[in-house]
Design a protein around this motif. Structure first.
Motif, PDB file in Angstrom:
ATOM      1  N   LEU A  93       0.713  -1.084   0.075  1.00 58.41           N
ATOM      2  CA  LEU A  93      -0.075   0.094   0.078  1.00 58.41           C
ATOM      3  C   LEU A  93       0.972   1.298   0.115  1.00 58.41           C
ATOM      4  CD1 LEU A  93      -2.533  -0.929   2.614  1.00 58.41           C
ATOM      5  CD2 LEU A  93      -2.981  -1.010   0.166  1.00 58.41           C
ATOM      6  N   TYR A  94       0.269   2.481  -0.067  1.00 55.19           N
ATOM      7  CA  TYR A  94       0.959   3.713  -0.508  1.00 55.19           C
ATOM      8  C   TYR A  94       0.194   4.659   0.689  1.00 55.19           C
ATOM      9  CZ  TYR A  94       3.140   1.394  -3.994  1.00 55.19           C
ATOM     10  OH  TYR A  94       3.980   0.375  -4.882  1.00 55.19           O
ATOM     11  N   ARG A  95       0.957   5.730   1.031  1.00 56.85           N
ATOM     12  CA  ARG A  95       0.349   6.650   1.820  1.00 56.85           C
ATOM     13  C   ARG A  95       1.147   7.954   1.604  1.00 56.85           C
ATOM     14  NH1 ARG A  95      -3.853   8.820   4.640  1.00 56.85           N
ATOM     15  NH2 ARG A  95      -2.921  10.203   6.246  1.00 56.85           N
ATOM     16  N   PRO A  96       0.332   8.968   0.892  1.00 58.95           N
ATOM     17  CA  PRO A  96       0.887  10.226   0.678  1.00 58.95           C
ATOM     18  C   PRO A  96       0.782  11.009   2.143  1.00 58.95           C
ATOM     19  CG  PRO A  96      -1.409  10.205  -0.111  1.00 58.95           C
ATOM     20  CD  PRO A  96      -1.109   8.967   0.171  1.00 58.95           C
ATOM     21  N   VAL A  97       1.951  11.551   2.325  1.00 60.76           N
ATOM     22  CA  VAL A  97       1.964  12.495   3.908  1.00 60.76           C
ATOM     23  C   VAL A  97       2.540  13.845   3.611  1.00 60.76           C
ATOM     24  CG1 VAL A  97       2.069  10.257   5.044  1.00 60.76           C
ATOM     25  CG2 VAL A  97       4.024  11.446   4.447  1.00 60.76           C
ATOM     26  N   GLY A  98       2.307  14.576   4.481  1.00 60.73           N
ATOM     27  CA  GLY A  98       2.909  15.876   4.324  1.00 60.73           C
ATOM     28  C   GLY A  98       4.106  15.891   5.409  1.00 60.73           C
ATOM     29  N   PRO A  99       4.955  17.025   5.837  1.00 60.54           N
ATOM     30  CA  PRO A  99       6.006  16.873   6.612  1.00 60.54           C
ATOM     31  C   PRO A  99       5.903  16.499   7.848  1.00 60.54           C
ATOM     32  CG  PRO A  99       5.582  19.303   5.882  1.00 60.54           C
ATOM     33  CD  PRO A  99       4.650  18.220   4.994  1.00 60.54           C
ATOM     34  N   GLN A 100       4.990  17.114   8.521  1.00 62.13           N
ATOM     35  CA  GLN A 100       4.669  16.849   9.874  1.00 62.13           C
ATOM     36  C   GLN A 100       3.995  15.382  10.470  1.00 62.13           C
ATOM     37  OE1 GLN A 100       1.319  19.724  10.819  1.00 62.13           O
ATOM     38  NE2 GLN A 100       2.860  20.947  11.478  1.00 62.13           N
ATOM     39  N   GLU A 101       3.405  14.746   9.286  1.00 62.70           N
ATOM     40  CA  GLU A 101       3.197  13.164   9.457  1.00 62.70           C
ATOM     41  C   GLU A 101       4.321  12.251   9.274  1.00 62.70           C
ATOM     42  OE1 GLU A 101      -0.096   9.908   7.996  1.00 62.70           O
ATOM     43  OE2 GLU A 101      -0.286  11.762   7.389  1.00 62.70           O
ATOM     44  N   LEU A 102       5.252  12.818   8.294  1.00 58.47           N
ATOM     45  CA  LEU A 102       6.511  12.045   8.038  1.00 58.47           C
ATOM     46  C   LEU A 102       7.337  12.153   9.264  1.00 58.47           C
ATOM     47  CD1 LEU A 102       7.815  10.546   5.919  1.00 58.47           C
ATOM     48  CD2 LEU A 102       9.356  12.616   5.264  1.00 58.47           C
ATOM     49  N   VAL A 103       7.398  13.213  10.009  1.00 61.13           N
ATOM     50  CA  VAL A 103       8.188  13.133  11.347  1.00 61.13           C
ATOM     51  C   VAL A 103       7.801  12.387  12.338  1.00 61.13           C
ATOM     52  CG1 VAL A 103       8.837  14.754  13.396  1.00 61.13           C
ATOM     53  CG2 VAL A 103       9.153  15.760  11.079  1.00 61.13           C
ATOM     54  N   ASN A 142      -0.617  17.849  -1.024  1.00 57.52           N
ATOM     55  CA  ASN A 142       0.173  17.987   0.188  1.00 57.52           C
ATOM     56  C   ASN A 142       1.286  19.498   0.067  1.00 57.52           C
ATOM     57  OD1 ASN A 142       0.100  14.717   0.566  1.00 57.52           O
ATOM     58  ND2 ASN A 142      -0.248  15.952   2.282  1.00 57.52           N
ATOM     59  N   VAL A 143       1.708  19.264  -1.217  1.00 56.16           N
ATOM     60  CA  VAL A 143       2.957  20.686  -1.448  1.00 56.16           C
ATOM     61  C   VAL A 143       2.186  21.825  -1.366  1.00 56.16           C
ATOM     62  CG1 VAL A 143       4.192  21.499  -3.170  1.00 56.16           C
ATOM     63  CG2 VAL A 143       4.460  19.209  -3.031  1.00 56.16           C
ATOM     64  N   PRO A 144       0.737  22.200  -1.979  1.00 55.77           N
ATOM     65  CA  PRO A 144       0.381  23.547  -1.857  1.00 55.77           C
ATOM     66  C   PRO A 144      -0.148  23.694  -0.114  1.00 55.77           C
ATOM     67  CG  PRO A 144      -0.442  22.391  -3.719  1.00 55.77           C
ATOM     68  CD  PRO A 144       0.295  21.206  -3.054  1.00 55.77           C
ATOM     69  N   ALA A 145      -0.692  22.660   0.428  1.00 54.08           N
ATOM     70  CA  ALA A 145      -1.049  22.575   1.987  1.00 54.08           C
ATOM     71  C   ALA A 145       0.106  22.838   2.583  1.00 54.08           C
ATOM     72  CB  ALA A 145      -1.849  21.439   2.171  1.00 54.08           C
ATOM     73  N   SER A 146       1.291  22.123   2.561  1.00 54.55           N
ATOM     74  CA  SER A 146       2.333  22.335   3.649  1.00 54.55           C
ATOM     75  C   SER A 146       3.629  22.631   3.183  1.00 54.55           C
ATOM     76  CB  SER A 146       2.030  21.168   4.302  1.00 54.55           C
ATOM     77  OG  SER A 146       2.482  19.868   3.537  1.00 54.55           O
ATOM     78  N   GLY A 147       3.694  22.840   1.740  1.00 59.17           N
ATOM     79  CA  GLY A 147       5.305  22.911   1.200  1.00 59.17           C
ATOM     80  C   GLY A 147       6.089  21.658   0.538  1.00 59.17           C
ATOM     81  N   SER A 148       5.546  20.648   1.128  1.00 61.72           N
ATOM     82  CA  SER A 148       6.194  19.242   0.669  1.00 61.72           C
ATOM     83  C   SER A 148       5.288  18.229   0.773  1.00 61.72           C
ATOM     84  CB  SER A 148       7.524  19.050   1.187  1.00 61.72           C
ATOM     85  OG  SER A 148       7.354  18.889   2.747  1.00 61.72           O
ATOM     86  N   GLY A 149       5.391  17.263  -0.052  1.00 58.99           N
ATOM     87  CA  GLY A 149       4.517  16.058  -0.029  1.00 58.99           C
ATOM     88  C   GLY A 149       5.577  14.743  -0.094  1.00 58.99           C
ATOM     89  N   PHE A 150       5.141  13.744   0.459  1.00 56.85           N
ATOM     90  CA  PHE A 150       5.940  12.540   0.567  1.00 56.85           C
ATOM     91  C   PHE A 150       5.005  11.443   0.095  1.00 56.85           C
ATOM     92  CE2 PHE A 150       7.708  15.712   3.225  1.00 56.85           C
ATOM     93  CZ  PHE A 150       9.029  15.518   2.854  1.00 56.85           C
ATOM     94  N   VAL A 151       5.532  10.310  -0.444  1.00 58.58           N
ATOM     95  CA  VAL A 151       4.767   9.075  -0.919  1.00 58.58           C
ATOM     96  C   VAL A 151       5.386   7.864  -0.054  1.00 58.58           C
ATOM     97  CG1 VAL A 151       4.336   7.180  -2.493  1.00 58.58           C
ATOM     98  CG2 VAL A 151       4.078   9.948  -3.175  1.00 58.58           C
TER      99      VAL A 151
END
Length: 113
Positions: free
Chosen positions: A6-16, A53-62
């Motif tokens: 599975l995959y989950r797109p996340v923003g920087p806060q969730e990634l931390v 994620n990028v527009p909402a928080s400046g970065s996005g990660f898969v």
């Protein structure tokens, strides 16, 4: 044991928070987030990470991870738009059990800024 990727797109806060778990768990949902929704393919995860994620928080990660297939098969696949827009809807109260069924580590496959 058979696993499902599975995959989950996340923003920087969730990634931390994922990193703080040793790359083993997704953080609890916020009160206004009743569903945890990993997606079924990387193309859809890329769309969300890049376009939302990028527009909402400046970065996005898969992120990519494996889950015990026997466990995850209890969740229905939900199509929320186009052909590739398939998600699993995991109730927030089941996220801890979901995390317990992750096999291996959560890895970052793409990064967008």
């Amino acid at each position: 044991m058979e696993t499902t990727i599975l995959y989950r797109p996340v923003g920087p806060q969730e990634l931390v928070l994922i990193e703080q778990s040793g790359w083993k768990r997704f953080p609890p949902r916020l009160p206004e987030q009743p569903i945890f929704y990993p997606v079924m393919n990387e193309a859809y995860a890329i769309q969300i990470a890049r376009d939302w994620n990028v527009p909402a928080s400046g970065s996005g990660f898969v992120t990519k991870f494996a889950v015990n297939t026997n466990y995850v098969s209890k969740f229905d696949i939900q199509n929320v738009g186009g052909e590739i827009h398939n998600e699993l809807w995991v109730p927030a109260e089941e996220l801890e059990e979901f995390n317990d069924n992750i096999v291996g580590v959560i890895e970052v496959t793409k990064e967008f800024r």
